[in-house]
Design a protein around this motif. Structure first.
Motif, PDB file in Angstrom:
ATOM      1  N   THR A  40     -10.188 -43.136  65.056  1.00 38.88           N
ATOM      2  CA  THR A  40     -10.638 -43.461  66.159  1.00 38.88           C
ATOM      3  C   THR A  40     -10.771 -41.838  67.359  1.00 38.88           C
ATOM      4  OG1 THR A  40      -9.333 -44.574  68.043  1.00 38.88           O
ATOM      5  CG2 THR A  40     -11.286 -45.890  66.844  1.00 38.88           C
ATOM      6  N   HIS A  41     -10.032 -41.179  66.265  1.00 37.18           N
ATOM      7  CA  HIS A  41      -9.226 -39.923  67.307  1.00 37.18           C
ATOM      8  C   HIS A  41      -8.981 -38.951  65.536  1.00 37.18           C
ATOM      9  CE1 HIS A  41      -5.803 -41.086  65.708  1.00 37.18           C
ATOM     10  NE2 HIS A  41      -5.122 -40.158  65.734  1.00 37.18           N
ATOM     11  N   PHE A  42      -9.113 -37.428  65.798  1.00 46.26           N
ATOM     12  CA  PHE A  42      -9.185 -36.118  65.234  1.00 46.26           C
ATOM     13  C   PHE A  42      -8.399 -35.803  65.680  1.00 46.26           C
ATOM     14  CE2 PHE A  42     -10.275 -32.352  64.013  1.00 46.26           C
ATOM     15  CZ  PHE A  42     -10.011 -31.977  62.340  1.00 46.26           C
ATOM     16  N   THR A  43      -7.416 -35.589  64.589  1.00 48.81           N
ATOM     17  CA  THR A  43      -6.294 -33.890  65.238  1.00 48.81           C
ATOM     18  C   THR A  43      -6.411 -33.188  63.705  1.00 48.81           C
ATOM     19  OG1 THR A  43      -4.881 -36.367  64.809  1.00 48.81           O
ATOM     20  CG2 THR A  43      -3.088 -34.541  65.378  1.00 48.81           C
ATOM     21  N   ASP A  44      -6.639 -31.922  64.662  1.00 46.73           N
ATOM     22  CA  ASP A  44      -6.481 -30.811  64.491  1.00 46.73           C
ATOM     23  C   ASP A  44      -5.040 -30.520  63.551  1.00 46.73           C
ATOM     24  OD1 ASP A  44      -7.201 -28.604  63.399  1.00 46.73           O
ATOM     25  OD2 ASP A  44      -7.372 -27.686  65.608  1.00 46.73           O
ATOM     26  N   ALA A  45      -5.384 -30.084  62.520  1.00 46.56           N
ATOM     27  CA  ALA A  45      -3.347 -29.128  62.089  1.00 46.56           C
ATOM     28  C   ALA A  45      -3.286 -27.961  61.935  1.00 46.56           C
ATOM     29  CB  ALA A  45      -3.916 -30.125  60.758  1.00 46.56           C
ATOM     30  N   THR A  46      -4.879 -27.161  62.268  1.00 48.03           N
ATOM     31  CA  THR A  46      -4.381 -25.881  62.684  1.00 48.03           C
ATOM     32  C   THR A  46      -3.279 -25.536  63.552  1.00 48.03           C
ATOM     33  OG1 THR A  46      -6.435 -25.622  64.077  1.00 48.03           O
ATOM     34  CG2 THR A  46      -7.200 -25.452  61.473  1.00 48.03           C
ATOM     35  N   PRO A  47      -2.383 -24.721  63.557  1.00 48.80           N
ATOM     36  CA  PRO A  47      -2.018 -24.325  64.414  1.00 48.80           C
ATOM     37  C   PRO A  47      -2.637 -23.561  65.878  1.00 48.80           C
ATOM     38  CG  PRO A  47      -1.942 -22.650  62.983  1.00 48.80           C
ATOM     39  CD  PRO A  47      -2.677 -23.268  62.813  1.00 48.80           C
ATOM     40  N   ALA A  48      -2.138 -23.783  67.156  1.00 46.96           N
ATOM     41  CA  ALA A  48      -2.882 -23.588  68.777  1.00 46.96           C
ATOM     42  C   ALA A  48      -2.391 -21.525  68.187  1.00 46.96           C
ATOM     43  CB  ALA A  48      -2.537 -23.500  69.362  1.00 46.96           C
ATOM     44  N   PRO A  49      -3.521 -20.324  68.548  1.00 46.02           N
ATOM     45  CA  PRO A  49      -3.293 -19.345  69.137  1.00 46.02           C
ATOM     46  C   PRO A  49      -2.237 -18.961  70.244  1.00 46.02           C
ATOM     47  CG  PRO A  49      -4.899 -20.140  69.714  1.00 46.02           C
ATOM     48  CD  PRO A  49      -4.987 -20.917  68.923  1.00 46.02           C
ATOM     49  N   SER A  50      -1.574 -18.393  70.092  1.00 48.46           N
ATOM     50  CA  SER A  50      -0.397 -17.572  71.506  1.00 48.46           C
ATOM     51  C   SER A  50      -0.921 -17.639  72.603  1.00 48.46           C
ATOM     52  CB  SER A  50       0.621 -15.983  70.647  1.00 48.46           C
ATOM     53  OG  SER A  50       0.051 -15.822  70.319  1.00 48.46           O
ATOM     54  N   PHE A  51      -2.280 -16.790  72.598  1.00 52.07           N
ATOM     55  CA  PHE A  51      -2.911 -16.711  73.277  1.00 52.07           C
ATOM     56  C   PHE A  51      -4.684 -16.419  73.128  1.00 52.07           C
ATOM     57  CE2 PHE A  51      -2.510 -12.371  71.011  1.00 52.07           C
ATOM     58  CZ  PHE A  51      -3.573 -11.754  71.086  1.00 52.07           C
ATOM     59  N   GLY A  52      -5.067 -16.725  74.341  1.00 50.68           N
ATOM     60  CA  GLY A  52      -7.069 -17.629  74.539  1.00 50.68           C
ATOM     61  C   GLY A  52      -7.106 -18.387  74.085  1.00 50.68           C
ATOM     62  N   ASP A  53      -8.503 -18.180  73.867  1.00 52.34           N
ATOM     63  CA  ASP A  53      -9.373 -19.586  73.305  1.00 52.34           C
ATOM     64  C   ASP A  53      -9.122 -20.014  71.878  1.00 52.34           C
ATOM     65  OD1 ASP A  53      -9.998 -19.623  75.833  1.00 52.34           O
ATOM     66  OD2 ASP A  53     -12.007 -18.707  75.874  1.00 52.34           O
ATOM     67  N   ALA A  54      -8.884 -21.004  71.886  1.00 49.01           N
ATOM     68  CA  ALA A  54      -8.735 -21.742  69.986  1.00 49.01           C
ATOM     69  C   ALA A  54     -10.474 -21.903  69.494  1.00 49.01           C
ATOM     70  CB  ALA A  54      -8.528 -22.745  70.459  1.00 49.01           C
ATOM     71  N   GLU A  55     -10.153 -21.582  68.180  1.00 48.48           N
ATOM     72  CA  GLU A  55     -11.292 -21.376  67.614  1.00 48.48           C
ATOM     73  C   GLU A  55     -12.280 -23.814  67.568  1.00 48.48           C
ATOM     74  OE1 GLU A  55     -12.886 -18.883  65.893  1.00 48.48           O
ATOM     75  OE2 GLU A  55     -11.386 -17.669  67.069  1.00 48.48           O
ATOM     76  N   PRO A  56     -13.510 -23.279  67.884  1.00 50.35           N
ATOM     77  CA  PRO A  56     -13.850 -24.373  67.932  1.00 50.35           C
ATOM     78  C   PRO A  56     -14.412 -25.424  66.135  1.00 50.35           C
ATOM     79  CG  PRO A  56     -15.136 -23.024  67.356  1.00 50.35           C
ATOM     80  CD  PRO A  56     -13.944 -22.053  67.539  1.00 50.35           C
ATOM     81  N   VAL A  57     -14.232 -26.514  66.166  1.00 48.04           N
ATOM     82  CA  VAL A  57     -13.170 -27.590  64.792  1.00 48.04           C
ATOM     83  C   VAL A  57     -14.496 -28.116  65.282  1.00 48.04           C
ATOM     84  CG1 VAL A  57     -12.144 -29.323  64.025  1.00 48.04           C
ATOM     85  CG2 VAL A  57     -11.086 -27.434  65.519  1.00 48.04           C
ATOM     86  N   ARG A  58     -15.176 -28.372  63.184  1.00 43.02           N
ATOM     87  CA  ARG A  58     -16.225 -29.379  63.534  1.00 43.02           C
ATOM     88  C   ARG A  58     -15.899 -30.557  63.255  1.00 43.02           C
ATOM     89  NH1 ARG A  58     -21.426 -30.354  62.806  1.00 43.02           N
ATOM     90  NH2 ARG A  58     -21.608 -31.801  61.144  1.00 43.02           N
ATOM     91  N   GLN A  59     -16.700 -31.087  64.359  1.00 44.86           N
ATOM     92  CA  GLN A  59     -16.666 -33.113  64.747  1.00 44.86           C
ATOM     93  C   GLN A  59     -17.928 -33.525  63.945  1.00 44.86           C
ATOM     94  OE1 GLN A  59     -14.635 -33.968  68.331  1.00 44.86           O
ATOM     95  NE2 GLN A  59     -13.356 -32.568  68.051  1.00 44.86           N
ATOM     96  N   ASP A  60     -18.056 -34.413  62.835  1.00 39.55           N
ATOM     97  CA  ASP A  60     -19.190 -34.788  63.464  1.00 39.55           C
ATOM     98  C   ASP A  60     -19.680 -36.036  63.635  1.00 39.55           C
ATOM     99  OD1 ASP A  60     -19.175 -34.375  60.356  1.00 39.55           O
ATOM    100  OD2 ASP A  60     -17.439 -35.343  59.350  1.00 39.55           O
ATOM    101  N   ASP A  61     -20.719 -35.827  63.889  1.00 43.13           N
ATOM    102  CA  ASP A  61     -21.555 -36.676  64.905  1.00 43.13           C
ATOM    103  C   ASP A  61     -22.184 -38.218  64.197  1.00 43.13           C
ATOM    104  OD1 ASP A  61     -22.816 -37.431  67.358  1.00 43.13           O
ATOM    105  OD2 ASP A  61     -25.104 -36.778  66.381  1.00 43.13           O
ATOM    106  N   ARG A  62     -20.882 -39.026  65.017  1.00 46.26           N
ATOM    107  CA  ARG A  62     -20.890 -40.518  64.204  1.00 46.26           C
ATOM    108  C   ARG A  62     -21.369 -41.651  65.484  1.00 46.26           C
ATOM    109  NH1 ARG A  62     -16.239 -40.138  60.163  1.00 46.26           N
ATOM    110  NH2 ARG A  62     -17.378 -39.097  58.475  1.00 46.26           N
TER     111      ARG A  62
END
Length: 165
Positions: A40-62
């Motif tokens: 019921t949740h999604f955990t993003d394993a990519t490291p967060a950038p040190s500054f600025g906005d993070a890149e969007p991650v595709r989440q399937d529409d269910r």
């Protein structure tokens, strides 16, 4: 063979106790086997950038709810809100009318009474204008012959009048 012996023979065990216990254990394990659950949740394993906005991650529409059901739900919420607004407006108007004094009621009704009197006067004027006065002039002699015959009969005086004209 007696009836009791026949029924006992028909229901005699066809499995040994060990086989029956193994079958019962298999049925119970099938019933109580845990159901594979979806995350019921999604955990993003990519490291967060040190500054600025993070890149969007595709989440399937269910979606769990179909689109038509969501539309009906939104429409019913809108209708409910609209009806609630109308009800609140009616409550405010009726609360205001219930707290009015007789002077306020008369002041509120005065324009309607004035319109009714004006409509009555216009109707009377139109009615008088339509019924024009005309003088009937008869030419020639007018005679009127009326003959009434009365017959009374019976114990309780039944009277019958006949008009001949």
């Amino acid at each position: 063979m007696t009836e009791h012996e026949q029924s006992t023979a028909a229901w005699s065990p066809r499995m040994s106790d060990a086989e029956a216990n193994a079958e019962a254990r298999r049925i119970i394990d099938d019933v109580y086997r845990p159901v594979r659950q979806m995350p019921t949740h999604f955990t993003d394993a990519t490291p967060a950038p040190s500054f600025g906005d993070a890149e969007p991650v595709r989440q399937d529409d269910r979606r769990i709810v179909p689109a038509w059901a969501a539309g009906i739900a939104v429409a019913s919420i809108g209708i409910g809100a609209g009806v609630t607004g109308i009800g609140c407006g009616a409550w405010l108007v009726l609360k205001g009318l219930s707290s009015m004094t007789i002077t306020g009621v008369l002041a509120l009704c005065a324009p309607f009474v004035g319109l009714a009197v004006a409509a009555l006067a216009i109707g009377a004027a139109v009615s008088k204008a339509k019924s024009g006065s005309s003088k009937h002039v008869y030419q020639g002699p007018v005679t009127k012959h009326t003959h009434v015959s009365t017959h009374t009969r019976g114990t309780f005086s039944r009277t019958r009048n006949t008009f001949h004209g």
